[in-house]
Design an enzyme around this catalytic site. Structure first.
Site, PDB file in Angstrom:
ATOM      1  N   GLY A 303     -41.730 -84.128  45.772  1.00  0.00           N
ATOM      2  CA  GLY A 303     -40.765 -84.618  46.755  1.00  0.00           C
ATOM      3  C   GLY A 303     -40.488 -83.563  47.801  1.00  0.00           C
ATOM      4  O   GLY A 303     -41.007 -82.445  47.743  1.00  0.00           O
ATOM      5  N   GLY A 306     -35.606 -79.466  48.550  1.00  0.00           N
ATOM      6  CA  GLY A 306     -34.173 -79.699  48.422  1.00  0.00           C
ATOM      7  C   GLY A 306     -33.779 -80.960  47.694  1.00  0.00           C
ATOM      8  O   GLY A 306     -32.584 -81.230  47.539  1.00  0.00           O
ATOM      9  N   THR A 307     -34.744 -81.748  47.224  1.00  0.00           N
ATOM     10  CA  THR A 307     -34.383 -82.989  46.527  1.00  0.00           C
ATOM     11  C   THR A 307     -33.992 -82.750  45.071  1.00  0.00           C
ATOM     12  O   THR A 307     -33.503 -83.666  44.407  1.00  0.00           O
ATOM     13  CB  THR A 307     -35.543 -84.000  46.582  1.00  0.00           C
ATOM     14  OG1 THR A 307     -36.752 -83.359  46.172  1.00  0.00           O
ATOM     15  CG2 THR A 307     -35.715 -84.546  47.991  1.00  0.00           C
ATOM     16  N   GLY A 308     -34.206 -81.532  44.555  1.00  0.00           N
ATOM     17  CA  GLY A 308     -33.760 -81.211  43.199  1.00  0.00           C
ATOM     18  C   GLY A 308     -34.829 -81.342  42.143  1.00  0.00           C
ATOM     19  O   GLY A 308     -34.527 -81.691  41.004  1.00  0.00           O
ATOM     20  N   THR A 310     -36.786 -78.958  40.625  1.00  0.00           N
ATOM     21  CA  THR A 310     -36.617 -77.987  39.536  1.00  0.00           C
ATOM     22  C   THR A 310     -35.343 -78.268  38.760  1.00  0.00           C
ATOM     23  O   THR A 310     -35.295 -78.129  37.530  1.00  0.00           O
ATOM     24  CB  THR A 310     -36.592 -76.561  40.112  1.00  0.00           C
ATOM     25  OG1 THR A 310     -37.787 -76.336  40.859  1.00  0.00           O
ATOM     26  CG2 THR A 310     -36.490 -75.532  39.005  1.00  0.00           C
ATOM     27  N   HIS A 521     -35.695 -97.510  66.755  1.00  0.00           N
ATOM     28  CA  HIS A 521     -36.902 -96.927  66.163  1.00  0.00           C
ATOM     29  C   HIS A 521     -37.104 -97.418  64.727  1.00  0.00           C
ATOM     30  O   HIS A 521     -38.195 -97.890  64.365  1.00  0.00           O
ATOM     31  CB  HIS A 521     -36.773 -95.402  66.193  1.00  0.00           C
ATOM     32  CG  HIS A 521     -37.998 -94.670  65.747  1.00  0.00           C
ATOM     33  ND1 HIS A 521     -38.844 -94.042  66.624  1.00  0.00           N
ATOM     34  CD2 HIS A 521     -38.525 -94.469  64.510  1.00  0.00           C
ATOM     35  CE1 HIS A 521     -39.828 -93.478  65.959  1.00  0.00           C
ATOM     36  NE2 HIS A 521     -39.651 -93.721  64.660  1.00  0.00           N
ATOM     37  N   GLU A 522     -36.068 -97.306  63.897  1.00  0.00           N
ATOM     38  CA  GLU A 522     -36.200 -97.708  62.494  1.00  0.00           C
ATOM     39  C   GLU A 522     -36.344 -99.214  62.354  1.00  0.00           C
ATOM     40  O   GLU A 522     -37.063 -99.689  61.469  1.00  0.00           O
ATOM     41  CB  GLU A 522     -35.009 -97.203  61.680  1.00  0.00           C
ATOM     42  CG  GLU A 522     -34.851 -95.690  61.657  1.00  0.00           C
ATOM     43  CD  GLU A 522     -36.117 -94.968  61.214  1.00  0.00           C
ATOM     44  OE1 GLU A 522     -36.853 -95.511  60.356  1.00  0.00           O
ATOM     45  OE2 GLU A 522     -36.385 -93.878  61.731  1.00  0.00           O
ATOM     46  N   HIS A 525     -40.008-100.017  62.787  1.00  0.00           N
ATOM     47  CA  HIS A 525     -40.780 -99.814  61.558  1.00  0.00           C
ATOM     48  C   HIS A 525     -40.565-100.966  60.584  1.00  0.00           C
ATOM     49  O   HIS A 525     -41.519-101.499  60.013  1.00  0.00           O
ATOM     50  CB  HIS A 525     -40.335 -98.512  60.881  1.00  0.00           C
ATOM     51  CG  HIS A 525     -40.838 -97.270  61.541  1.00  0.00           C
ATOM     52  ND1 HIS A 525     -42.162 -97.054  61.826  1.00  0.00           N
ATOM     53  CD2 HIS A 525     -40.176 -96.145  61.957  1.00  0.00           C
ATOM     54  CE1 HIS A 525     -42.314 -95.866  62.380  1.00  0.00           C
ATOM     55  NE2 HIS A 525     -41.113 -95.298  62.485  1.00  0.00           N
TER      56      HIS A 525
END
Length: 720
Positions: A303, A306-308, A310, A521-522, A525
């Site tokens: 990922g 910073g997503t955690g 570890t 923009h989103e 998509h």
């Protein structure tokens, strides 16, 4: 009453009734000799052992029974639960039979070996048995566990009519060459309340309630051999139970200090379910209900930074009650040249083997590189590192009790040989937290804030507003923001306020023009994804920092047409900006993970990676070849231009849907689930705009029978 209890009481009575023969010295003398405590032995006790011609003496008259030896009573209870019938033990003693038992905790294996030998002597005195214990007091102190196993193997292979029984502790692992040939290992898990109650009932049959209540099974499973010896040394039932409760609290506190548990993390989705299953499987293995070969033994968590990743690996270890062995490719490489690096690698895996059962965390696995990489710099070094890592992984994964959890920011950069099942059993994506998870993380962090001065508190409404704007931030960003907020509050001499957190997260004044561009923009998509059926949309969000659309069930195998659909979806955000706002911005580009970066790489792979373009020539890194191959660059540019034109044409036709979703994103900021799914109630949300409800509720499902990826994937798109 459990069906094995009658067998336990019968076996205990037989062991207690064994006669003391001339060949058997007093137990405490034997133990002192085996443990090397010769100075504690009174030599007269050896001289006073019973001569052969004297009659047998009652066991009860010369030494304490199992009621006074609770550790051995506990070993017998565990053995009888595994072998509830007397015939089960008789089968172990058939000529030529080889039996292997794994005992956890390892330090209790010696007591198990002594009790088993005594039971066999009482029930089958004429049977010939080769009994070896590789951990504990059943072998001489100077004998190494692996020496004991090797000796057992040599005796088992020799001709002879006797039976062979090997008792392993966690630290003495069975070599792979033997494990492949021997029958399945009988797993004797850590003691639980049922076997503890049976063992203690020999000395005191009273109820285990009130002061005599035992801790729960999960807490007892954390105790090591020393803790059991410490608790069961006490003479009375209440004292033993109280000591067990105290020691389990100490063990739980030590686990919390060592790291988090899953309950501390605010996880949801497939990765949370997989982590919970892994912890449950470890508990089942430690209890002897499943074999190690029946569970997932290695996992790669990938990922964004910073997503955690570890932190999740540490939480699995904490929840499972297993010790941690941590290592990283960067640490190994910092040791020096190739020889130093490989030495550090081998040392890390050796620590995991000696600490089993444990969790081995391998951080930054992508740093090992891939032999398929187009980068020819240090190719020999990289090949030797990968070869060493493959060898060590194969060695540790062949053992019981070592769970390997690897982490990476980029799974594509890892050598395919490392990722095959058997080395890495499963690959899981850890996305940024969902809106609900963001709120839970903020609530947990806020609850832990110290309030030392009177002032305004952070209430539920504050958390709702903060989490709404913080959706899309990583757990590391949220944690860092709370630390910054505390610093701001300390400087002002007051408790932390919601405004401090908002400032630390960079929530300044919102610019309606920027928010509208991000929403357009989103929405572009999302509309294109919906139109092409490229996966199932599971949510969308926008903010001043950008936005993304989350997608699951992406196709596992793709055709040229499917990849062109994907290109159009990548560029649909830019096309929506051109259509609605007149011109695009830099939001579609800026990095390898941006819309343009991903689309360019995909177009290059169509040409030189998948063989679905102008030829069949394959290159290891087609994206890197663009700078030196003008012909390839021209074909890639043609792919991108076609995809942009197609996206623009589709959005023109779908403009009402595009504008309706833009309005909804501006109003709600975060949409959970598919924004185009039919609502369960008839009326459309008025915030979608007049006349747009029917279009917004329409669903275009993926084609029936199309292959889907088995794991959940979050596709991120660049924001404005």
């Amino acid at each position: 009453m459990p069906d094995w209890l009658p067998r336990f009481y019968t076996a205990a009575a037989l062991i207690d009734a064994r006669p003391l023969t001339a060949e058997e010295m007093p137990e405490h003398v034997f133990e002192a000799l085996v443990e090397g405590r010769i100075g504690e032995i009174d030599l007269e006790e050896i001289d006073d052992t019973v001569p052969i011609e004297e009659p047998e003496i009652s066991f009860a008259e010369t030494r304490p029974g199992l009621a006074q030896r609770p550790l051995r009573a506990l070993a017998l209870a565990r053995l009888c639960r595994a072998l509830p019938l007397a015939e089960d033990l008789a089968r172990w003693l058939a000529p030529g039979t080889i039996t292997v038992i794994a005992c956890r905790p390892a330090g209790l294996a010696g007591d198990l070996a002594i009790v088993l030998a005594q039971l066999i002597e009482a029930e089958h005195p004429t049977r010939k048995l080769n009994l070896v214990c590789s951990s504990g007091r059943a072998h001489a102190p100077e004998t190494k566990p692996l020496d004991a196993v090797a000796g057992f193997w040599k005796d088992a292979l020799a001709e002879g009519r006797g039976a062979h029984l090997l008792i392993l502790g966690d630290a003495a692992q069975l070599p792979r060459r033997m494990a492949r040939l021997l029958p399945p290992v009988l797993q004797l898990g850590p003691p639980d309340r049922e076997v503890v109650a049976a063992a203690l009932s020999l000395g005191d049959p009273g109820p285990l309630t009130g002061d005599c209540a035992l801790p729960p099974d999960a807490a007892l499973a954390r105790l090591g051999a020393d803790a059991w010896r410490l608790a069961l040394r006490l003479p009375d039932l209440a004292g033993r139970a109280a000591e067990l409760r105290r020691l389990t609290e100490v063990a739980a506190a030590g686990t919390k200090e060592a790291g988090p548990v899953l309950e501390d993390l605010c996880l949801d989705g497939p990765v949370a379910a997989a982590a919970r299953r892994l912890v449950a499987d470890i508990a089942a293995w430690r209890a002897g209900r499943i074999a190690w070969s029946q569970m997932t033994r290695s996992l790669l968590i990938h990922g964004e930074p910073g997503t955690g990743k570890t932190w999740l690996a540490r939480a699995v270890a904490g929840s499972a009650g297993l010790p941690l062995v941590t290592a990283s490719l960067a640490e190994w490489q910092a040791a020096g040249h190739l020889g130093d690096m490989l030495r550090e690698m081998r040392a890390a895996f050796a620590r995991a083997r000696s600490a089993a059962p444990c969790v081995l965390i391998l951080d930054e696995l992508d740093a090992a590189g891939s032999r398929a990489s187009g980068d020819r710099h240090a190719v020999s070094y990289r090949a030797q590192v990968i070869a060493g890592l493959l060898q060590e992984l194969d060695g540790v994964l062949g053992l019981e009790g070592v769970l390997v959890l690897a982490t990476t920011n980029d799974a594509r950069a890892i050598d395919p040989a490392l990722l095959r099942p058997g080395r890495i059993d499963r690959v899981l994506a850890l996305p940024r937290p969902s809106p609900a998870a963001v709120r839970a993380i903020l609530a947990r962090l806020v609850a832990a804030l110290p309030v030392t001065l009177p002032g305004a508190s952070i209430g539920g409404a504050d958390l709702d507003r903060l989490s709404r704007r913080a959706t899309g931030r990583s757990p590391a960003e949220l944690d860092a923001a709370l630390r910054e907020a505390q610093s701001r509050a300390r400087e002002a001499g007051r408790p932390v306020a919601a405004a401090d957190i908002a400032a630390a997260l960079g929530f300044g004044r919102e610019d309606p023009a920027v928010l509208r561009r991000v929403a357009v923009h989103e929405a572009g998509h999302a509309v294109m994804l919906h139109h092409t059926g490229r996966g199932r949309i599971t949510g969308a969000r926008i903010g001043m920092g950008g936005g993304h659309v989350a997608v699951e069930d992406l196709p596992l195998l793709d055709t040229r047409a499917g990849l062109e659909d994907q290109l159009a979806c990548c560029l649909a955000g830019r096309a929506a900006e051109e259509l609605i706002l007149g011109a695009p911005t830099t939001g579609a580009g800026g990095g390898a993970a941006s819309d343009l970066g991903r689309a360019t790489q995909l177009a290059a792979e169509i040409e030189r990676g998948y063989g679905l373009g102008a030829g069949l020539l394959w290159q290891a890194d087609p994206g890197a070849a663009l700078a030196t191959d003008p012909a390839l660059a021209a074909r890639v540019e043609a792919h991108l231009q076609r995809a942009l034109r197609r996206a623009r044409a589709t959005l023109i036709a779908e403009r009402p849907r595009l504008e309706a979703l833009t309005a909804r994103l501006l109003a709600e900021r975060v949409i959970e689930g598919d924004p185009f799914a039919a609502p369960r109630t008839a009326p459309a949300d008025p915030r979608w705009g007049a006349g747009a409800g029917a279009d917004a509720a329409a669903v275009t499902a993926p084609a029936a029978g199309s292959p889907t990826h088995p794991a959940s994937t979050e596709a991120r798109h660049g924001g404005a």
